[in-house]
Design an enzyme around this catalytic site. Structure first.
Site, PDB file in Angstrom:
ATOM      1  N   LYS A  56       3.981 -14.836 -11.862  1.00 23.05           N
ATOM      2  CA  LYS A  56       2.615 -14.357 -12.043  1.00 23.05           C
ATOM      3  C   LYS A  56       1.702 -15.492 -12.540  1.00 23.05           C
ATOM      4  O   LYS A  56       0.516 -15.525 -12.209  1.00 23.05           O
ATOM      5  CB  LYS A  56       2.582 -13.141 -12.971  1.00 23.05           C
ATOM      6  CG  LYS A  56       3.147 -11.885 -12.293  1.00 23.05           C
ATOM      7  CD  LYS A  56       2.293 -11.483 -11.082  1.00 23.05           C
ATOM      8  CE  LYS A  56       2.797 -10.277 -10.344  1.00 23.05           C
ATOM      9  NZ  LYS A  56       1.917  -9.852  -9.234  1.00 23.05           N
ATOM     10  N   GLU A  91       5.829   2.694  -9.769  1.00 24.44           N
ATOM     11  CA  GLU A  91       7.271   2.550  -9.528  1.00 24.44           C
ATOM     12  C   GLU A  91       7.785   1.191 -10.023  1.00 24.44           C
ATOM     13  O   GLU A  91       8.954   0.854  -9.863  1.00 24.44           O
ATOM     14  CB  GLU A  91       7.559   2.701  -8.028  1.00 24.44           C
ATOM     15  CG  GLU A  91       7.308   4.102  -7.523  1.00 24.44           C
ATOM     16  CD  GLU A  91       7.414   4.237  -6.004  1.00 24.44           C
ATOM     17  OE1 GLU A  91       8.017   3.360  -5.352  1.00 24.44           O
ATOM     18  OE2 GLU A  91       6.876   5.212  -5.472  1.00 24.44           O
ATOM     19  N   GLY A 136      -2.284  -4.927 -17.661  1.00 24.86           N
ATOM     20  CA  GLY A 136      -1.167  -4.704 -18.580  1.00 24.86           C
ATOM     21  C   GLY A 136      -0.306  -3.601 -17.983  1.00 24.86           C
ATOM     22  O   GLY A 136      -0.232  -3.464 -16.757  1.00 24.86           O
ATOM     23  N   TYR A 181       9.722 -13.603 -13.867  1.00 26.24           N
ATOM     24  CA  TYR A 181       8.582 -12.754 -13.447  1.00 26.24           C
ATOM     25  C   TYR A 181       7.284 -13.373 -13.965  1.00 26.24           C
ATOM     26  O   TYR A 181       6.313 -13.507 -13.211  1.00 26.24           O
ATOM     27  CB  TYR A 181       8.751 -11.314 -13.952  1.00 26.24           C
ATOM     28  CG  TYR A 181       7.566 -10.444 -13.592  1.00 26.24           C
ATOM     29  CD1 TYR A 181       7.314 -10.120 -12.254  1.00 26.24           C
ATOM     30  CD2 TYR A 181       6.675  -9.977 -14.562  1.00 26.24           C
ATOM     31  CE1 TYR A 181       6.207  -9.342 -11.901  1.00 26.24           C
ATOM     32  CE2 TYR A 181       5.569  -9.205 -14.216  1.00 26.24           C
ATOM     33  CZ  TYR A 181       5.343  -8.891 -12.883  1.00 26.24           C
ATOM     34  OH  TYR A 181       4.243  -8.131 -12.537  1.00 26.24           O
ATOM     35  N   GLY A 229       2.374   2.815  -5.912  1.00 27.44           N
ATOM     36  CA  GLY A 229       1.711   2.232  -7.091  1.00 27.44           C
ATOM     37  C   GLY A 229       0.235   1.940  -6.964  1.00 27.44           C
ATOM     38  O   GLY A 229      -0.556   2.805  -6.593  1.00 27.44           O
ATOM     39  N   ALA A 248       0.822  -1.224   0.000  1.00 34.10           N
ATOM     40  CA  ALA A 248       0.000   0.000   0.000  1.00 34.10           C
ATOM     41  C   ALA A 248       0.852   1.270   0.000  1.00 34.10           C
ATOM     42  O   ALA A 248       0.320   2.364  -0.017  1.00 34.10           O
ATOM     43  CB  ALA A 248      -0.929  -0.008   1.213  1.00 34.10           C
ATOM     44  N   ARG A 251       8.062   0.063   3.577  1.00 30.37           N
ATOM     45  CA  ARG A 251       8.335   1.474   3.873  1.00 30.37           C
ATOM     46  C   ARG A 251       7.273   2.057   4.801  1.00 30.37           C
ATOM     47  O   ARG A 251       6.291   2.649   4.371  1.00 30.37           O
ATOM     48  CB  ARG A 251       8.439   2.273   2.566  1.00 30.37           C
ATOM     49  CG  ARG A 251       9.757   2.004   1.826  1.00 30.37           C
ATOM     50  CD  ARG A 251       9.776   2.584   0.449  1.00 30.37           C
ATOM     51  NE  ARG A 251       8.878   1.893  -0.462  1.00 30.37           N
ATOM     52  CZ  ARG A 251       8.710   2.233  -1.752  1.00 30.37           C
ATOM     53  NH1 ARG A 251       9.379   3.253  -2.253  1.00 30.37           N
ATOM     54  NH2 ARG A 251       7.885   1.543  -2.521  1.00 30.37           N
ATOM     55  N   ASN A 273      -1.392  -7.522  -3.220  1.00 27.38           N
ATOM     56  CA  ASN A 273      -0.896  -6.656  -4.291  1.00 27.38           C
ATOM     57  C   ASN A 273       0.630  -6.531  -4.271  1.00 27.38           C
ATOM     58  O   ASN A 273       1.241  -6.316  -5.323  1.00 27.38           O
ATOM     59  CB  ASN A 273      -1.571  -5.279  -4.135  1.00 27.38           C
ATOM     60  CG  ASN A 273      -0.860  -4.191  -4.892  1.00 27.38           C
ATOM     61  OD1 ASN A 273      -0.920  -4.128  -6.113  1.00 27.38           O
ATOM     62  ND2 ASN A 273      -0.150  -3.325  -4.172  1.00 27.38           N
TER      63      ASN A 273
HETATM   64  P1  NDP Z   1       5.155  -0.468  -7.200  1.00 23.62           P
HETATM   65  O1  NDP Z   1       6.605  -0.760  -7.237  1.00 23.62           O
HETATM   66  O2  NDP Z   1       4.708   0.926  -7.453  1.00 23.62           O
HETATM   67  O3  NDP Z   1       4.539  -0.942  -5.791  1.00 23.62           O
HETATM   68  C1  NDP Z   1       4.849  -2.210  -5.291  1.00 23.62           C
HETATM   69  C2  NDP Z   1       4.348  -2.315  -3.856  1.00 23.62           C
HETATM   70  O4  NDP Z   1       4.694  -3.611  -3.351  1.00 23.62           O
HETATM   71  C3  NDP Z   1       4.998  -1.288  -2.953  1.00 23.62           C
HETATM   72  O5  NDP Z   1       4.042  -0.779  -2.065  1.00 23.62           O
HETATM   73  C4  NDP Z   1       6.034  -2.096  -2.207  1.00 23.62           C
HETATM   74  O6  NDP Z   1       6.223  -1.555  -0.905  1.00 23.62           O
HETATM   75  C5  NDP Z   1       5.344  -3.460  -2.114  1.00 23.62           C
HETATM   76  N1  NDP Z   1       6.312  -4.521  -1.864  1.00 23.62           N
HETATM   77  C6  NDP Z   1       7.272  -4.965  -2.722  1.00 23.62           C
HETATM   78  N2  NDP Z   1       8.014  -5.907  -2.131  1.00 23.62           N
HETATM   79  C7  NDP Z   1       7.500  -6.065  -0.870  1.00 23.62           C
HETATM   80  C8  NDP Z   1       7.852  -6.876   0.223  1.00 23.62           C
HETATM   81  N3  NDP Z   1       8.874  -7.730   0.159  1.00 23.62           N
HETATM   82  N4  NDP Z   1       7.127  -6.779   1.363  1.00 23.62           N
HETATM   83  C9  NDP Z   1       6.094  -5.912   1.434  1.00 23.62           C
HETATM   84  N5  NDP Z   1       5.712  -5.123   0.434  1.00 23.62           N
HETATM   85  C10 NDP Z   1       6.420  -5.192  -0.708  1.00 23.62           C
HETATM   86  O7  NDP Z   1       4.496  -1.459  -8.260  1.00 23.62           O
HETATM   87  P2  NDP Z   1       2.957  -1.697  -8.684  1.00 23.62           P
HETATM   88  O8  NDP Z   1       2.049  -0.937  -7.835  1.00 23.62           O
HETATM   89  O9  NDP Z   1       2.888  -1.526 -10.133  1.00 23.62           O
HETATM   90  O10 NDP Z   1       2.832  -3.251  -8.376  1.00 23.62           O
HETATM   91  C11 NDP Z   1       1.786  -3.792  -7.587  1.00 23.62           C
HETATM   92  C12 NDP Z   1       1.437  -5.164  -8.108  1.00 23.62           C
HETATM   93  O11 NDP Z   1       0.935  -5.045  -9.443  1.00 23.62           O
HETATM   94  C13 NDP Z   1       2.624  -6.121  -8.203  1.00 23.62           C
HETATM   95  O12 NDP Z   1       2.212  -7.392  -7.772  1.00 23.62           O
HETATM   96  C14 NDP Z   1       2.951  -6.145  -9.690  1.00 23.62           C
HETATM   97  O13 NDP Z   1       3.561  -7.340 -10.072  1.00 23.62           O
HETATM   98  C15 NDP Z   1       1.566  -5.987 -10.270  1.00 23.62           C
HETATM   99  N6  NDP Z   1       1.489  -5.514 -11.643  1.00 23.62           N
HETATM  100  C16 NDP Z   1       2.042  -4.304 -11.993  1.00 23.62           C
HETATM  101  C17 NDP Z   1       1.937  -3.870 -13.311  1.00 23.62           C
HETATM  102  C18 NDP Z   1       2.570  -2.619 -13.780  1.00 23.62           C
HETATM  103  O14 NDP Z   1       2.734  -2.444 -15.011  1.00 23.62           O
HETATM  104  N7  NDP Z   1       2.921  -1.674 -12.906  1.00 23.62           N
HETATM  105  C19 NDP Z   1       1.193  -4.648 -14.308  1.00 23.62           C
HETATM  106  C20 NDP Z   1       0.692  -5.903 -13.837  1.00 23.62           C
HETATM  107  C21 NDP Z   1       0.811  -6.282 -12.542  1.00 23.62           C
HETATM  108  P3  NDP Z   1       7.635  -1.386  -0.150  1.00 23.62           P
HETATM  109  O15 NDP Z   1       8.685  -1.201  -1.196  1.00 23.62           O
HETATM  110  O16 NDP Z   1       7.413  -0.196   0.717  1.00 23.62           O
HETATM  111  O17 NDP Z   1       7.767  -2.647   0.616  1.00 23.62           O
HETATM  112  C1  8X3 Z   2       3.763  -5.984 -15.137  1.00 24.54           C
HETATM  113  C2  8X3 Z   2       3.515  -5.744 -16.578  1.00 24.54           C
HETATM  114  O1  8X3 Z   2       4.208  -6.278 -18.959  1.00 24.54           O
HETATM  115  O2  8X3 Z   2       5.981  -5.878 -17.346  1.00 24.54           O
HETATM  116  O3  8X3 Z   2       3.227  -7.167 -14.692  1.00 24.54           O
HETATM  117  O4  8X3 Z   2       4.731  -7.909 -17.282  1.00 24.54           O
HETATM  118  S1  8X3 Z   2       4.672  -6.501 -17.562  1.00 24.54           S
END
Ligand code: NDP
Ligand code: 8X3
Length: 247
Positions: free
Chosen positions: A152, A184, A179, A148, A8, A5, A30, A82
Site C-alpha cells: 500500500k 470481505e 481505515g 501488505y 466490498g 467491483a 468472480r 480498487n
Molecule cells: P473485498 O475483499 O471486499 O473486495 C476486494 C475486491 O478486489 C473484490 O471485488 C475482488 O474480486 C477484487 N480482487 C481481488 N483480487 C483480484 C484479482 N487478482 N483480480 C481482480 N480482482 C481482484 O475488499 P475491499 O473492498 O475492502 O478492498 C478493496 C480495496 O480497498 C483493496 O485494495 C483494499 O486493500 C483496500 N482497503 C480496504 C480496507 C478495509 O478495511 N476493507 C481499508 C483500506 C483499504 P474477485 O475476488 O471477484 O476477483
Molecule cells: C486495510 C485496513 O488496517 O487492515 O487496508 O491495513 S488495515
C-alpha cells in the site's frame, strides 16, 4: 472502469456511478457476481455496463481483455484501481511466500498492468481521472502488517509518480486511504475464517463500503481545475493503524 467491483468497496462504487449515469466497465475474477450486478444496474439506471472477468495479476489476460474491447469501451474517463487484498497477518520472519506473492502481484503489479492499458488513452485525450485505493496501511506500518503495508506504500508512491508523469496531460490522480472498512477484506485476509474476521470489527463502528464510494464520488465530481490529491478516511473510533476505541 472499476476493478474489484464484485464485492466490498468496488460494488457500491459501481452503484454510485450508475446512479450518476456513468457507462460502466466492471472488472473482477468472480464473473457471476459482476454479471448479476451489471444486470441489476442496467435495469435500475438504464446505463450501459460491461463486465470483464479477469485476474489483474495475469499480464497476458489483462492485455488480451483490453485489446478485445471495442474502441469506444477503451475510452476510460475514470479508472478506479480498487482490486486488492491482504493475505495473512504474520511477523515478517514467519511470512508465507505465497501470501507475499499474492499481495505484491495484486496490489502493485495488478494496479500497474491495468493502469498501463488505460493511461495512454487518457494521455492522448488529455483528460481522465485515476482514483487509486490505498489504505491507512499506505501511511503507517503496524505489527505483522509488513508486506501488505509495503504494497500500500507502493500504491501511494505510484499515485505520486502518476501525478508527476501525467501532469502535462491534465490527467487527475487521486488516492483514497481508508481505515477499517467492513467488507470481505478480513475474511480474505484470514482465508475464510469468518469468526476471526468478525473480531476485527467488534466493539466499534467501522466504515462502510458505501462511505468510501461516497468519497470516490466526491473526488471525481470536483470541477476540472480541482484535484483532490488524497483523502485519509477513518472510522471515528479509529485513531491510527493500531488504536481503536472498542466498547
Ligand atoms: P473485498 O475483499 O471486499 O473486495 C476486494 C475486491 O478486489 C473484490 O471485488 C475482488 O474480486 C477484487 N480482487 C481481488 N483480487 C483480484 C484479482 N487478482 N483480480 C481482480 N480482482 C481482484 O475488499 P475491499 O473492498 O475492502 O478492498 C478493496 C480495496 O480497498 C483493496 O485494495 C483494499 O486493500 C483496500 N482497503 C480496504 C480496507 C478495509 O478495511 N476493507 C481499508 C483500506 C483499504 P474477485 O475476488 O471477484 O476477483
Ligand atoms: C486495510 C485496513 O488496517 O487492515 O487496508 O491495513 S488495515
Amino acid at each position: 472502469m472499476i476493478t474489484g467491483a464484485s464485492a466490498g468497496i468496488g460494488e457500491p462504487c459501481a452503484r454510485t456511478f450508475a446512479q450518476d449515469g456513468y457507462k460502466l466497465l466492471l472488472v473482477a475474477r468472480r464473473g457471476n457476481r459482476l454479471d448479476q450486478l451489471a444486470k441489476e444496474l442496467i435495469a435500475a439506471f438504464d446505463i450501459e455496463c460491461k463486465i470483464i472477468e479477469l485476474d489483474v495479476r495475469d499480464k497476458g489476460q489483462v492485455k488480451e481483455s483490453w485489446n478485445n474491447l471495442p474502441k469506444q469501451w477503451q475510452e476510460i474517463d475514470v479508472l478506479i484501481n480498487n482490486a486488492g487484498l491482504s493475505q495473512g497477518l504474520d511477523p515478517i520472519d514467519e511470512g508465507d511466500w505465497d501470501d507475499w506473492d499474492r499481495m505484491i502481484d495484486t496490489n502493485i503489479k495488478g494496479l500497474l498492468y491495468i493502469s498501463r492499458m488505460v493511461l495512454p488513452g487518457m494521455k492522448e485525450r488529455k483528460r481522465g481521472h485515476v482514483v487509486n485505493i490505498g489504505s491507512i496501511a499506505a501511511k503507517e506500518v503496524y505489527p505483522k502488517g509488513n508486506v501488505y503495508c509495503a504494497t500500500k506504500h507502493a500504491v501511494d508512491s505510484l499515485s505520486k509518480a502518476m501525478r508527476i508523469d501525467l501532469l502535462p496531460f491534465s490527467v487527475k490522480v487521486s488516492t483514497i486511504h481508508p481505515g477499517a472498512v467492513e467488507t470481505e477484506f478480513s475474511i480474505v485476509r484470514f482465508k475464510g475464517d469468518a469468526e476471526r474476521a468478525e473480531q476485527v470489527y467488534q466493539g466499534f463502528d467501522p466504515l462502510l463500503a458505501n462511505d468510501i464510494a461516497d468519497a470516490v464520488s466526491y473526488v471525481v465530481s470536483r470541477p476540472k481545475h480541482v484535484n483532490i490529491n488524497e483523502l485519509l478516511i477513518m472510522p471515528t473510533a479509529q485513531a491510527n493503524g493500531t488504536m481503536f476505541h472498542r466498547k
